[in-house]
Design an enzyme around this catalytic site. Structure first.
Site, short mmCIF file in Angstrom:
data_model
loop_
_atom_site.label_atom_id
_atom_site.label_comp_id
_atom_site.label_asym_id
_atom_site.label_seq_id
_atom_site.Cartn_x
_atom_site.Cartn_y
_atom_site.Cartn_z
N ASP A 1 -5.91 -0.11 -10.72
CA ASP A 1 -4.79 -0.31 -11.65
C ASP A 1 -4.97 -1.49 -12.60
O ASP A 1 -4.44 -1.47 -13.70
CB ASP A 1 -3.48 -0.48 -10.86
CG ASP A 1 -3.01 0.85 -10.29
OD1 ASP A 1 -2.74 1.77 -11.07
OD2 ASP A 1 -2.95 0.97 -9.06
N TYR B 1 4.46 3.38 -9.04
CA TYR B 1 4.75 2.16 -8.27
C TYR B 1 5.11 0.98 -9.16
O TYR B 1 4.58 0.85 -10.25
CB TYR B 1 3.52 1.74 -7.47
CG TYR B 1 3.45 2.35 -6.09
CD1 TYR B 1 4.46 2.13 -5.17
CD2 TYR B 1 2.39 3.16 -5.73
CE1 TYR B 1 4.40 2.69 -3.91
CE2 TYR B 1 2.34 3.72 -4.46
CZ TYR B 1 3.35 3.48 -3.56
OH TYR B 1 3.30 4.04 -2.32
N1 ABN Z 1 -1.56 4.36 -10.65
C1 ABN Z 1 -2.22 4.97 -11.72
C2 ABN Z 1 -1.59 4.70 -13.05
C3 ABN Z 1 -1.29 3.40 -13.41
C4 ABN Z 1 -0.72 3.17 -14.65
C5 ABN Z 1 -0.43 4.22 -15.49
C6 ABN Z 1 -0.75 5.50 -15.10
C7 ABN Z 1 -1.32 5.74 -13.87
CU CU Z 2 2.10 2.64 -1.09
#
Ligand code: ABN
Ligand code: CU
Length: 707
Positions: free
Chosen positions: A325, A411
């Site tokens: 990320d 998240y």
């Molecule tokens: N967790 C993958 C992700 C992060 C930021 C934007 C799109 C996808």
């Molecule tokens: Cu998790």
């Protein structure tokens, strides 16, 4: 690499670019625009897609020449990444802001830049119009005229051997949202389109052998209006939480006890610079502490340099779910604007963050960094049992918190850098937001790889692993690192050295070479890690001035040897790696342990930590300039309580001074209450409520706080 003759800009741009007050200050919007204009001038007539324009921080020597040795303000450099149409692909370069010139540009072959928020937004438009995707939606049970209800989370493809790194690709994780106010994660679809980002078209759709129709269970949402529909309201109570609306307000009647000069923070005895960039988000630099008049350097730079969220379902194509990320999307690019009294309470100072848009225009996230203080509970206390604890000193502490929140599609990562008055630095991460979900058929067993968290919703097992990069500078540039393990005495019970068998001690193993520094957490020995200056020895303990890394959330990466995950996140395989610090003319080396360009990296040819370790395994790292990488995080086996939105899950680590201060460094903090034995005997009221908190009172009577 192209070394460039100066590309000059017209003087109106030059005049409007103020010089920053500090070499580590992030680029201002004017500086971003200046660099974009330089690049546009260089490529006039071509279509330039701006990916990154960011500060290229001065190298350490240049920085301290300026800061400590009366040298010149270091060159103000910007690093940029652009994508040019056609063969030229990804280009990176350096611009000199003061001279308003491009210094170098090079084409970086076989790599892809990180995905920007605008790259991600395009994909949803592309898939909604694609006939193949529409067909799959219809097969899944969403009619063709409801494509506006189809959503996707665009992820980088990770790495897929069918295309390798030849095209710039995204995988679209598919969902149906019956209403725009719903959360789509309770309605995943079973297929996964692959989108070419340059061509803006779907090039393939991965369709599972087993087909699953979209769920017809109601959407599970967490918006208050849906919660009211589900559980009732105060006017219409049905199991509604009682007395939940009495506010807990924070009062700071005299304001804050920190001072900020631009981006330089002065708080208690600490001084440091707060930076922010598109990739790592918050960066804390040049951290020093004033130890009774002597300013002592502690860390040159601390940041989160990478992370990975590897999912544990081995069925194709879920192996592709392992988001880096920070390197693929950017903790800066994904950062949220924060709101007063909501994300943080109290008296707040905010910093904005400035980035470049794909057009080259600067863009700003307001209130990206929140800076505030909180009560920190007890700092120290002791009372004497001899007079029923009337003799006592009770000192409350406060803490300084520098925070940001970034959204990685589903998240939220809430990052809190917390400084305490005793010189310790904590990093707390609160994980919230929504589980990444996949469809589970009516009669399907999720098996070992996931949990059904809602009807027809499978949330796969996964980990959240971070790489924390620390560049210590404890009492100077030459530092060492070691593991500390609590060990029982090697001598058996009954022996002369350990007659009663109770002996135990701390075994410190100092790393001589990089190889020694590759260690794993060991809960049995309560393993901690030390960064220390071997030449700065404590007069009482005879031990070196140390910052101890206390970190227990250190799960091993669970993907196996040979997996894409291990190849693409070589740093995640161990808890620590320490390397010599390097730099070049234009900036630091060894910043990003999955490489500068991890997007669609196969993990085969070495970059990042694997390259560094290959090159430096036997390099000496004792009593020299070192960077310390630490892997930490959690393993997440989802449960229904994590859905439809996850209550914050907290994990943290600490850096604590040991053998650094002569004695307890907070003795001079004013106590909240102090009464000596002679005062108690003489019936003299102690210095009660020295710092009286007049807002504290009894819950169920009106007595005052102290008596
Ligand atoms: N967790 C993958 C992700 C992060 C930021 C934007 C799109 C996808
Ligand atoms: Cu998790």
């Amino acid at each position: 690499m192209e070394r460039l003759a100066q590309i000059a800009l017209n003087t109106t741009v030059a005049a409007s670019t103020p010089t920053p007050s500090h070499p580590l200050d992030p680029l201002s919007p004017q500086e971003i625009k200046l660099v974009a204009d330089l690049v546009k001038t260089k490529y006039s007539g071509k279509s330039v897609n701006f990916n990154t324009i960011t500060l290229r921080e001065p190298i350490k020597r240049a920085y301290y020449d300026w800061k400590e040795r009366g040298g010149a303000f270091p060159p103000r450099l910007a690093y940029f990444v652009i994508v040019l149409e056609g063969d030229e692909g990804t280009q990176e370069g350096i611009a000199d802001i003061r001279n308003q010139s491009l210094i170098e540009i090079k084409q970086v072959k076989g790599v892809h830049p990180m995905l920007t928020p605008s790259d991600l937004r395009h994909t949803e438009e592309v898939i909604r119009k694609d006939p193949g995707v529409i067909k799959q939606c219809v097969l899944s049970g969403v009619p063709a005229d409801r494509m506006h209800e189809i959503y996707c989370d665009a992820w980088t493809i990770g790495y897929d051997e069918r295309w390798g790194g030849s095209r710039r690709l995204q995988q679209a994780l598919m969902y149906w949202r019956s209403h725009e106010d719903d959360s789509q994660y309770s309605h995943p679809l079973d297929f996964c389109p692959v989108v070419d980002l340059n061509e803006l078209k779907v090039i393939h759709i991965d369709i599972p052998d087993r087909r699953r129709k979209v769920s017809r269970h109601p959407h599970s949402s967490f918006h208050p209006k849906h919660i009211a529909e589900k559980f009732g309201t105060k006017q219409n109570p049905s199991g509604y939480r009682q007395n939940d609306d009495f506010p807990i307000n924070v009062t700071q009647p005299e304001g804050v006890s920190f001072n900020m000069d631009g981006h330089v923070m002065n708080w208690q005895n600490f001084q440091f610079h707060i930076g922010f960039n598109y990739r790592e988000g918050i960066v804390l630099s040049d951290i020093t502490i004033n130890d009774h008049g002597k300013v002592r350097p502690l860390f040159h730079r601390i940041s989160l340099s990478e992370m990975i969220v590897p999912y544990g379902c081995p069925d194709f194509p879920h192996q592709r779910k392992h988001a880096l990320d920070i390197g693929e999307y950017g903790a800066g690019y994904c950062t949220n604007p924060l709101s007063l009294g909501c994300d943080c309470k109290g008296v707040i100072h905010y910093l904005d963050a400035h980035f470049v848009e794909s057009t080259g225009a600067p863009t700003t996230v307001r209130n990206a960094v929140c800076i505030h203080e909180e009560d920190d509970g007890l700092l120290f206390k002791h009372s004497d049992f001899r007079d029923d604890f009337q003799t006592n000193v009770t000192t409350r502490g406060k803490k300084l918190i520098i925070s940001q929140i970034f959204t990685a599609a589903n998240y939220e990562y809430c990052i809190y850098w917390i400084l305490r008055q005793d010189g310790s630095i904590k990093l707390e991460i609160r994980l919230t937001g929504i589980l990444n979900t996949y469809i589970c058929g009516d009669d399907e067993d999720t098996g070992a790889w996931g949990t059904q968290v809602y009807p027809n919703v499978n949330a796969h097992n996964h980990q959240h692993l971070f790489s924390l990069r620390m560049h210590p500078r404890i009492d100077g540039d030459n530092n060492s690192a070691a593991t500390s393990d609590a060990k029982t005495s090697p001598y058996p019970t009954g022996s002369a050295q350990n007659k009663y068998g109770n002996g135990f001690y701390c075994e410190k193993t100092t790393y001589k070479t990089v190889k020694d520094s590759i260690t794993d957490f060991d809960s049995r020995t309560g393993r901690t890690w030390d960064m220390f200056n071997p030449s700065s020895v404590h007069p009482y303990s005879g031990k070196p001035a140390t910052y101890k890394l206390w970190s227990t959330f250190c799960p091993p990466v669970l993907a196996q040897e040979g997996s894409l995950v291990r190849k693409r996140a070589p740093w995640s395989v161990n808890t620590t790696q320490v390397l010599p610090y390097t730099d070049d003319d234009y900036g630091y080396g060894r910043l990003y342990p999955s490489g500068d360009f991890p997007t669609q990296w196969s993990g085969d040819e070495p970059q990042g930590m694997r390259k560094w370790l290959n090159e430096e395994m036997d390099a000496p790292i004792e009593n020299t300039d070192i960077v310390f990488f630490h892997t930490f995080g959690i393993t997440h086996f989802p449960a229904p309580e994590d859905f439809p939105v996850m209550p914050t899950e907290i994990f943290e680590l600490q850096l604590r001074p040991r053998n650094l201060f002569r004695e307890n460094p907070v003795l001079d903090v004013k106590p909240s209450f102090a009464s000596t034995t002679s005062e108690v005997k003489a019936g003299v009221k102690g210095e009660a409520c020295l710092k009286k908190d007049t807002s504290s009172r009894y819950a169920f009577s009106d007595n005052s706080c102290c008596h």
